[in-house]
Design an enzyme around this catalytic site. Structure first.
Site, PDB file in Angstrom:
ATOM      1  CD  GLU A 126      -2.435   1.754   3.184  1.00 30.69           C
ATOM      2  OE1 GLU A 126      -3.290   1.055   3.146  1.00 30.69           O
ATOM      3  OE2 GLU A 126      -1.507   1.666   3.475  1.00 30.69           O
TER       4      GLU A 126
ATOM      5  CG  ASP B  19      -4.499  -1.555  -1.207  1.00 33.83           C
ATOM      6  OD1 ASP B  19      -3.816  -2.318  -1.294  1.00 33.83           O
ATOM      7  OD2 ASP B  19      -4.796  -0.615  -0.185  1.00 33.83           O
TER       8      ASP B  19
END
Length: 463
Positions: free
Chosen positions: A130, A191
């Protein structure tokens, strides 16, 4: 066997953040390609090996670009120069605090330092995929201000590739640790990979792909052989990582990066991405029509079909996985950018509803935003933090009635310093609000031909 990584949490100095997770009318944009700012040299405490600094390409879209997107507000109570300077100052501080290249196990590898909780499998975690994605987007957009941006970016990419997923080597494992054994040990988080792949498209437009890294080829490979192969489900959704089932309806709205997915389509020609976008918008609409018709809020995780909030403590994540919490707080930025960059009206509808509700809730005062809400708008949290405030301000940019809201929000955001998670997302939002997050536009001659490959063949590690 490596334990399948579910979701891990980022421990913020103020609050707890949770990481990682059509056709359109094009919005007109005015780029300022001629404005070149003096480079800012990287802090000497960050570079530990000067031999890693190599010749870099000239920026094609140097900071500040200060794009004006049609139908999108900017803070207008200060000059564009003031907006740009605030971003530069925030970036300088962010870089000093979080950008590191001190990995003894990977010389020249950069990472974004961020504390985590979860299961690092006995390793001492230093960062995450991330954070790697956030850092790569931020760095490529700040090129021109930071004269070392390409060196830093390439170092971040080096780390992303070294710490490949244990399942699909075209993706990144979710943990960065200073240990050779950690490289290739962990599975992925959706993500981080979405941001990393998107950043490679930005890098291609910033520096070209004829240098030591072919950014475009790496992006297309990651998009098709990585994300499409492992994260796009049979129902055109997005799962939580390459450990997830391809038939699942379990998904995390903070992974619904609509403008990223649209860029993936433009740079690959693969209509799969348009199908995913349509499905995610439909899921959002069906969810909010039933569970949050007045607020437009969505929960940290969404499960089943028809979509519904995940139960509390989903995947042992938190007791608020059924609410608008530290995952979902990031969603408004990802939605509004699709309207800003591509003219997607569904993005405007969602943004308008959310902005109207939060303005009413706070009586127009961004400092009254709190860190968590039930889907009906009832408070869970009790203080403002940037990872909530800044996306709500971004949502307000789609309506001229919100100019004072955007101005007040900017004044709150620009000096707010908290922790890795909140500061990184705040900086990303500042780049958007000031017009310095520009849209990557493909060279048609270099669009990848759509390829439908069997998942098993995609998971074979390339030599």
């Amino acid at each position: 066997m490596v334990e399948k990584r579910k979701i891990f949490t980022v421990l913020c100095a103020c609050g707890i953040g949770f990481t990682s997770y059509t056709s359109c009318i094009s919005a007109a944009a005015i780029d300022n390609d001629t404005l070149i700012n003096n480079g800012h040299k990287i802090n000497s405490s960050i570079i530990t090996n000067s031999s890693q600094v190599s010749a870099v390409a000239k920026e094609m879209k140097p900071f500040p670009q200060q794009v004006n997107y049609s139908g999108i507000l900017k803070p207008n109570h200060v000059s564009q120069e003031s907006l740009n300077n605030a971003v530069k100052n925030y970036y300088n501080d962010w870089k000093k605090k979080y950008l590191k290249n001190d990995l003894s196990s990977l010389p020249g590898g950069y990472y974004v330092k961020g504390e985590i909780t979860g299961n690092p499998d006995g390793f001492r975690p230093l960062g995450t995929s991330e954070g790697q994605g956030y850092g790569m987007i931020i760095t490529v957009l700040m090129a021109g201000h930071d004269s070392n941006a390409q060196t830093i970016y390439d170092g971040l990419f080096k780390t992303a590739r070294a710490f490949k997923s244990s399942i699909n080597p075209n993706l990144m494992g979710w943990v960065v640790a200073d240990d050779k054994k950690a490289q290739g040990h962990f599975d992925s988080a959706t993500d981080g990979d979405l941001d990393i792949a998107y950043s490679l498209l930005l890098a291609h437009k910033q520096w070209g792909s004829s240098g030591k890294i072919n950014y475009l080829k790496e992006a297309q490979n990651m998009i098709t052989k990585g994300i499409k192969a492992s994260n796009v489900t049979k129902n055109n959704g997005l799962n939580l990582g390459d450990w997830g089932d391809k038939s699942t309806f379990d998904t995390r709205p903070s992974d619904w990066m609509m403008s990223h997915l649209r860029a993936f389509y433009e740079f690959t020609g693969d209509k799969t991405w348009l199908n995913v976008i349509d499905n995610l918008y439909n899921t959002y609409t069906n969810f909010t029509n039933k569970y949050s018709p007045k607020t437009g809020l969505i929960s940290d995780f969404v499960v089943k079909n028809p979509p519904q909030p995940a139960p509390k403590d989903f995947l042992d994540e938190s007791k608020y996985t059924d609410s608008y919490y530290y995952n979902a707080s990031r969603v408004p930025l990802r939605i509004v950018m699709d309207y800003a960059m591509y003219g997607e009206k569904r993005g405007k509808v969602i943004s308008d509803k959310v902005a109207t509700w939060i303005k009413s809730k706070t009586k127009g005062n961004p400092s009254k935003i709190v860190d968590g809400y039930k889907l009906d708008g009832t408070n869970i949290g009790d203080y403002p933090t940037a990872v909530y405030v800044s996306p709500f301000i971004a949502a307000g940019t789609t309506n001229s009635k919100n100019q004072e809201w955007v101005n007040s929000g900017w004044d709150w955001m620009k000096n707010k310093k908290e922790s890795y998670f909140s500061d990184s997302y705040n900086l990303l939002t500042m780049l958007f609000l000031t017009g310095n997050w520009w849209k990557p536009i493909p060279d048609e001659k270099k669009i990848q031909s759509p390829i439908n490959l069997e998942v098993q063949s995609e998971l074979k590690e390339q030599d």
